[in-house]
Design a protein around this motif. Structure first.
Motif, PDB file in Angstrom:
ATOM      1  N   ASP A   9       0.846  -1.202   0.000  1.00  9.80           N
ATOM      2  CA  ASP A   9       0.000   0.000   0.000  1.00  9.80           C
ATOM      3  C   ASP A   9       0.881   1.252   0.000  1.00  9.80           C
ATOM      4  O   ASP A   9       2.043   1.222   0.385  1.00  9.80           O
ATOM      5  N   ILE A  10       0.294   2.361  -0.435  1.00  9.33           N
ATOM      6  CA  ILE A  10       1.052   3.584  -0.665  1.00  9.33           C
ATOM      7  C   ILE A  10       1.721   4.100   0.605  1.00  9.33           C
ATOM      8  O   ILE A  10       2.854   4.578   0.561  1.00  9.33           O
ATOM      9  N   SER A  11       1.080   3.986   1.758  1.00  9.35           N
ATOM     10  CA  SER A  11       1.703   4.480   2.988  1.00  9.35           C
ATOM     11  C   SER A  11       2.919   3.631   3.362  1.00  9.35           C
ATOM     12  O   SER A  11       3.938   4.162   3.801  1.00  9.35           O
ATOM     13  N   ALA A  12       2.842   2.323   3.157  1.00  7.25           N
ATOM     14  CA  ALA A  12       3.986   1.459   3.431  1.00  7.25           C
ATOM     15  C   ALA A  12       5.105   1.712   2.421  1.00  7.25           C
ATOM     16  O   ALA A  12       6.285   1.703   2.773  1.00  7.25           O
ATOM     17  N   ALA A  13       4.741   1.958   1.166  1.00  8.36           N
ATOM     18  CA  ALA A  13       5.748   2.262   0.140  1.00  8.36           C
ATOM     19  C   ALA A  13       6.463   3.569   0.470  1.00  8.36           C
ATOM     20  O   ALA A  13       7.693   3.664   0.370  1.00  8.36           O
ATOM     21  N   GLU A  14       5.708   4.583   0.874  1.00  2.00           N
ATOM     22  CA  GLU A  14       6.328   5.853   1.239  1.00  2.00           C
ATOM     23  C   GLU A  14       7.178   5.728   2.494  1.00  2.00           C
ATOM     24  O   GLU A  14       8.236   6.354   2.599  1.00  2.00           O
ATOM     25  N   HIS A  15       6.747   4.904   3.440  1.00  2.00           N
ATOM     26  CA  HIS A  15       7.554   4.671   4.646  1.00  2.00           C
ATOM     27  C   HIS A  15       8.890   4.037   4.270  1.00  2.00           C
ATOM     28  O   HIS A  15       9.948   4.440   4.776  1.00  2.00           O
ATOM     29  N   LEU A  16       8.851   3.054   3.379  1.00  2.00           N
ATOM     30  CA  LEU A  16      10.088   2.427   2.915  1.00  2.00           C
ATOM     31  C   LEU A  16      10.978   3.449   2.214  1.00  2.00           C
ATOM     32  O   LEU A  16      12.190   3.477   2.411  1.00  2.00           O
ATOM     33  N   LEU A  17      10.374   4.318   1.426  1.00  2.00           N
ATOM     34  CA  LEU A  17      11.130   5.366   0.745  1.00  2.00           C
ATOM     35  C   LEU A  17      11.762   6.328   1.755  1.00  2.00           C
ATOM     36  O   LEU A  17      12.898   6.761   1.585  1.00  2.00           O
ATOM     37  N   GLU A  18      11.052   6.643   2.821  1.00  8.21           N
ATOM     38  CA  GLU A  18      11.601   7.538   3.852  1.00  8.21           C
ATOM     39  C   GLU A  18      12.722   6.897   4.642  1.00  8.21           C
ATOM     40  O   GLU A  18      13.678   7.569   5.020  1.00  8.21           O
ATOM     41  N   THR A  19      12.627   5.614   4.905  1.00  9.76           N
ATOM     42  CA  THR A  19      13.576   4.961   5.804  1.00  9.76           C
ATOM     43  C   THR A  19      14.682   4.191   5.083  1.00  9.76           C
ATOM     44  O   THR A  19      15.629   3.760   5.735  1.00  9.76           O
ATOM     45  N   VAL A  75      15.122  -1.167  -2.023  1.00 10.13           N
ATOM     46  CA  VAL A  75      14.775  -2.488  -1.509  1.00 10.13           C
ATOM     47  C   VAL A  75      14.924  -2.444   0.003  1.00 10.13           C
ATOM     48  O   VAL A  75      15.951  -1.996   0.522  1.00 10.13           O
ATOM     49  N   GLY A  76      13.893  -2.881   0.693  1.00  5.53           N
ATOM     50  CA  GLY A  76      13.923  -2.908   2.154  1.00  5.53           C
ATOM     51  C   GLY A  76      14.367  -4.266   2.653  1.00  5.53           C
ATOM     52  O   GLY A  76      15.314  -4.858   2.123  1.00  5.53           O
ATOM     53  N   ASP A  77      13.658  -4.786   3.633  1.00  6.14           N
ATOM     54  CA  ASP A  77      14.007  -6.076   4.217  1.00  6.14           C
ATOM     55  C   ASP A  77      13.825  -7.201   3.208  1.00  6.14           C
ATOM     56  O   ASP A  77      12.819  -7.257   2.493  1.00  6.14           O
ATOM     57  N   THR A  78      14.790  -8.085   3.178  1.00  6.17           N
ATOM     58  CA  THR A  78      14.692  -9.298   2.363  1.00  6.17           C
ATOM     59  C   THR A  78      15.123 -10.480   3.228  1.00  6.17           C
ATOM     60  O   THR A  78      15.924 -10.331   4.158  1.00  6.17           O
ATOM     61  N   TYR A  81      14.395 -17.824   1.744  1.00  4.62           N
ATOM     62  CA  TYR A  81      13.929 -19.101   2.258  1.00  4.62           C
ATOM     63  C   TYR A  81      14.118 -20.126   1.156  1.00  4.62           C
ATOM     64  O   TYR A  81      14.314 -19.755  -0.004  1.00  4.62           O
ATOM     65  N   PRO A  82      14.043 -21.415   1.482  1.00  3.26           N
ATOM     66  CA  PRO A  82      14.137 -22.405   0.413  1.00  3.26           C
ATOM     67  C   PRO A  82      13.062 -22.159  -0.655  1.00  3.26           C
ATOM     68  O   PRO A  82      11.879 -22.050  -0.327  1.00  3.26           O
ATOM     69  N   TYR A  83      13.497 -21.946  -1.857  1.00  3.62           N
ATOM     70  CA  TYR A  83      12.646 -21.804  -3.040  1.00  3.62           C
ATOM     71  C   TYR A  83      11.855 -20.497  -3.124  1.00  3.62           C
ATOM     72  O   TYR A  83      10.993 -20.356  -3.991  1.00  3.62           O
ATOM     73  N   THR A  84      12.127 -19.548  -2.260  1.00  3.88           N
ATOM     74  CA  THR A  84      11.425 -18.263  -2.337  1.00  3.88           C
ATOM     75  C   THR A  84      12.184 -17.198  -1.554  1.00  3.88           C
ATOM     76  O   THR A  84      13.129 -17.510  -0.832  1.00  3.88           O
ATOM     77  N   THR A  85      11.759 -15.967  -1.707  1.00 11.19           N
ATOM     78  CA  THR A  85      12.362 -14.844  -0.989  1.00 11.19           C
ATOM     79  C   THR A  85      11.260 -13.910  -0.517  1.00 11.19           C
ATOM     80  O   THR A  85      10.373 -13.545  -1.296  1.00 11.19           O
ATOM     81  N   ALA A  86      11.327 -13.537   0.741  1.00 10.20           N
ATOM     82  CA  ALA A  86      10.440 -12.494   1.265  1.00 10.20           C
ATOM     83  C   ALA A  86      11.136 -11.158   1.002  1.00 10.20           C
ATOM     84  O   ALA A  86      12.360 -11.051   1.147  1.00 10.20           O
ATOM     85  N   TYR A  87      10.387 -10.158   0.592  1.00  8.30           N
ATOM     86  CA  TYR A  87      11.003  -8.871   0.254  1.00  8.30           C
ATOM     87  C   TYR A  87       9.986  -7.747   0.337  1.00  8.30           C
ATOM     88  O   TYR A  87       8.778  -7.983   0.419  1.00  8.30           O
ATOM     89  N   GLU A  88      10.512  -6.538   0.282  1.00  9.57           N
ATOM     90  CA  GLU A  88       9.693  -5.339   0.117  1.00  9.57           C
ATOM     91  C   GLU A  88      10.516  -4.364  -0.708  1.00  9.57           C
ATOM     92  O   GLU A  88      11.735  -4.267  -0.556  1.00  9.57           O
ATOM     93  N   SER A  89       9.851  -3.660  -1.604  1.00 11.30           N
ATOM     94  CA  SER A  89      10.548  -2.693  -2.444  1.00 11.30           C
ATOM     95  C   SER A  89       9.585  -1.601  -2.882  1.00 11.30           C
ATOM     96  O   SER A  89       8.370  -1.775  -2.869  1.00 11.30           O
ATOM     97  N   CYS A 149       5.689  -6.315  -2.345  1.00 12.40           N
ATOM     98  CA  CYS A 149       6.244  -7.107  -1.250  1.00 12.40           C
ATOM     99  C   CYS A 149       5.783  -8.554  -1.366  1.00 12.40           C
ATOM    100  O   CYS A 149       4.803  -8.849  -2.047  1.00 12.40           O
ATOM    101  N   LYS A 150       6.523  -9.384  -0.711  1.00 11.99           N
ATOM    102  CA  LYS A 150       6.096 -10.775  -0.556  1.00 11.99           C
ATOM    103  C   LYS A 150       6.310 -11.124   0.894  1.00 11.99           C
ATOM    104  O   LYS A 150       7.444 -11.071   1.396  1.00 11.99           O
ATOM    105  N   ARG A 151       5.236 -11.420   1.573  1.00 11.44           N
ATOM    106  CA  ARG A 151       5.292 -11.795   2.981  1.00 11.44           C
ATOM    107  C   ARG A 151       5.184 -13.316   3.086  1.00 11.44           C
ATOM    108  O   ARG A 151       4.386 -13.938   2.391  1.00 11.44           O
TER     109      ARG A 151
END
Length: 157
Positions: A9-19, A75-78, A81-89, A149-151
């Motif tokens: 969501d836009i607020s989470a995207a902007e938070h990632l951009l700020e931090t 790119v934020g936290d990544t 895991y086996p066969y996948t990656t959790a991420y946010e960007s 993101c992928k949670r």
């Protein structure tokens, strides 16, 4: 975006951009090649822009003069895991230009210092004053911004 379930969501995207610590600026070089660089930045939400600083000459400025349309990605936290990656960007598109107004340049440089060196927030600005004439400030005016993101649910790891 194809996978709407991955939309940040836009607020989470902007938070990632700020931090975010740094981002990747993608441009087109005057020769027509892609040109991308990791770069520190500061996001100013009330102006809907990012600021960067650089030397008064160089390939980045040549590329911006040839084509001011750029993209920028953080790119934020990544976590792998086996066969996948959790991420946010967050990814944005916009126009890049050199800031000519000295008041805006100072403001951008103070914001950059506050972000990367908060302990110097109230320090004298002698170093900045000395280097100001040989510092270019770039402004990226945001035209489009989105986050992804992928949670990974805790029980499925």
């Amino acid at each position: 975006m194809r996978r709407q379930d991955r939309l940040l969501d836009i607020s989470a995207a902007e938070h990632l951009l700020e931090t975010g610590e740094y981002g990747f600026l993608a441009m087109c070089s005057p020769e027509g090649y892609g040109y991308g660089i990791p770069i520190s930045y500061v996001y100013v939400p009330e102006r809907r822009c990012l600021y960067f600083h650089c030397a008064p000459q160089g390939h980045k400025l040549e590329a911006a003069a040839a084509n001011d349309r750029v993209s920028f990605c953080v790119v934020g936290d990544t976590r792998v895991y086996p066969y996948t990656t959790a991420y946010e960007s967050v990814h944005l598109f916009g126009r890049l230009s050199a800031v000519g107004d000295d008041t805006e340049r100072w403001d951008a440089l103070y914001r950059l210092r506050a972000k990367y060196n908060p302990e110097l927030k109230d320090a004298p600005d002698g170093y900045m004053r000395k280097s100001f004439p040989r510092t270019t400030v770039l402004r990226l005016d945001i035209e489009h911004l989105s986050g992804k993101c992928k949670r990974i649910p805790a029980g499925s790891r």
